[in-house]
Design an enzyme around this catalytic site. Structure first.
Site, short mmCIF file in Angstrom:
data_model
loop_
_atom_site.label_atom_id
_atom_site.label_comp_id
_atom_site.label_asym_id
_atom_site.label_seq_id
_atom_site.Cartn_x
_atom_site.Cartn_y
_atom_site.Cartn_z
N THR A 194 0.91 -1.11 0.13
CA THR A 194 -0.08 -0.16 0.04
C THR A 194 0.81 1.21 -0.02
O THR A 194 1.80 1.31 0.74
CB THR A 194 -0.86 0.21 1.29
OG1 THR A 194 -1.48 1.26 1.37
CG2 THR A 194 -0.23 -0.18 2.65
N ASP A 220 -0.04 3.62 1.35
CA ASP A 220 -0.54 4.57 2.68
C ASP A 220 0.29 4.06 3.84
O ASP A 220 0.42 5.06 4.79
CB ASP A 220 -1.86 4.09 2.91
CG ASP A 220 -2.87 4.61 1.81
OD1 ASP A 220 -2.68 5.35 0.87
OD2 ASP A 220 -4.19 3.76 1.81
#
Ligand code: F6P
Length: 366
Positions: free
Chosen positions: A143, A145
């Site tokens: 990810t 993030d």
């Protein structure tokens, strides 16, 4: 020697630079074990659900040189969660059904001995559910993030930070020329890691992250400090999931079949709030969006992703099923999927990066 074992590989959720490097790492390592054959499922598990199945043989031709390419040669989706599979009803509405038992049975009946699922927290929850249904499955975390707690770093994150920083640098020069306030919105969902790293790397005056709800007046104060005699300029980086104190996130409804709301547009909300709070400077907004997820992974992410791929295949050989590859304390290791999916990894207000940023007079609006 005849091939005896079959491995299934797939990428799920949003894409991320480095996915192809993992796929190549798995395939290259597997080629050294002559009895293994590796296949990819197209568009996460949808390739298994389709009739006929949609699979790609991950041979030398398919994987040669792909580690430098963004995206995923296997395609992906964030709308095919087998735990909550979207089914369109006759009236056009969508209901969600659990198809994990059917999926596990189908994968086994296709003769697969093991599965490597490359994906974020949602995908690893699916891995855990399939493991509980008796599937020999291993997770590889991804990810941009960087919000998984069981690994110190996910590949793709550093590339996203680099892209955001390069964009931020460009906004600094034009902010300076025009004496403007520039607001740059970055991704990250509910985690402020991309914004925090970009703010320090780029030299922002203001960094707004979801974990620290902002007071608009504090931001105006910091801007005013920079506008002595009407001169000066300010660069703000804001995370898409940021919210004001006592406020909510800026979002819109996700597409049909998606489980998530879509974040985005908080830069425009902040701009309006600044004007309403008396900010006199000219303000411009940039929403960086999906460029942060596109293109070639930087060298760090190529290395991390490739090593994750090699390690994941070695976990298959070691039968370490029900576990996820993890990067901790400069070592590649593994954790159970159960542990890996317990809690997200958010920025703590006393994290050393927040403290360093405050030491640089970067305001968090708190
Ligand atoms: O999780 C990765 C991410 O890029 C988030 O930062 C962002 O909110 C979301 O995915 C965007 O998803 P989509 O590609 O569905 O617009």
């Amino acid at each position: 020697m005849d091939k005896k074992y079959k491995l299934l590989v797939l990428t799920g959720g949003g894409d991320c630079p480095g996915l192809n490097a993992v796929i190549r790492g798995i395939a290259k390592r597997a080629r050294k074990e002559k009895e293994w054959e590796v296949f990819g499922s197209i568009e996460a598990f949808n390739g298994i659900f389709s009739h006929p199945v949609d699979l790609m043989k991950l041979n030398r031709k398919a994987t040669a040189g792909i580690h430098v390419r963004g995206g995923t040669i296997l395609k992906t989706t964030n709308k095919g969660n087998p735990m909550k599979f979207p089914v369109t009803q006759p009236d056009g509405s969508i209901t969600f059904v659990d198809r994990t038992s059917e999926l596990a049975e189908r994968i086994k009946s296709l003769g697969f001995d093991a599965v490597i699922n490359i994906g974020g927290d949602g995908s690893q929850r699916i891995s855990q559910a399939l493991f509980q249904k008796g599937l020999n499955i291993i997770g590889v975390p991804k990810t941009i993030d960087n919000d998984l707690s069981a690994t110190d770093m996910t590949f793709g994150f550093q590339t996203a930070v680099q892209i955001a920083t390069d964009s931020f640098d460009k906004l600094v020069t034009t902010a300076e020329s025009h004496h403007r306030v520039m607001i740059m919105e970055v991704m990250g969902r509910d985690a402020g890691w991309i914004a925090l790293h970009t703010a320090i790397a780029g030299g922002a005056e203001v960094c707004i992250i979801p974990e620290i709800p902002y007071d608009i007046n504090k931001i105006v104060e910091r801007i005013n400090e920079r506008y002595i005699d009407g001169r000066g300029f300010v660069n703000i980086v804001i995370s898409e999931g940021a919210k004001p104190k006592d406020g909510t996130v800026t979002s819109s409804k996700g597409e049909k079949g998606s489980e998530h709301v879509r974040l985005g547009g908080v830069a425009y909300q902040l701009s309006k709030q600044l004007k309403d709070a008396g900010c006199k400077a000219e303000i411009r907004e940039t929403v960086l969006g999906h460029v942060q997820r596109g293109g070639s992974p930087i060298a760090f992410d190529r290395v991390l992703a490739t090593v994750f791929g090699v390690y994941a295949f070695e976990m298959v050989l070691g039968k370490k099923f029900g576990q996820m590859v993890s990067y901790r304390n400069n070592q590649v290791t593994s954790v159970t999927l159960e542990e890996a999916t317990k809690a997200p990894h958010f920025v703590s207000p006393d994290h050393y990066l927040v403290q360093a940023a405050k030491g640089l007079n970067i305001s968090f609006g708190d």
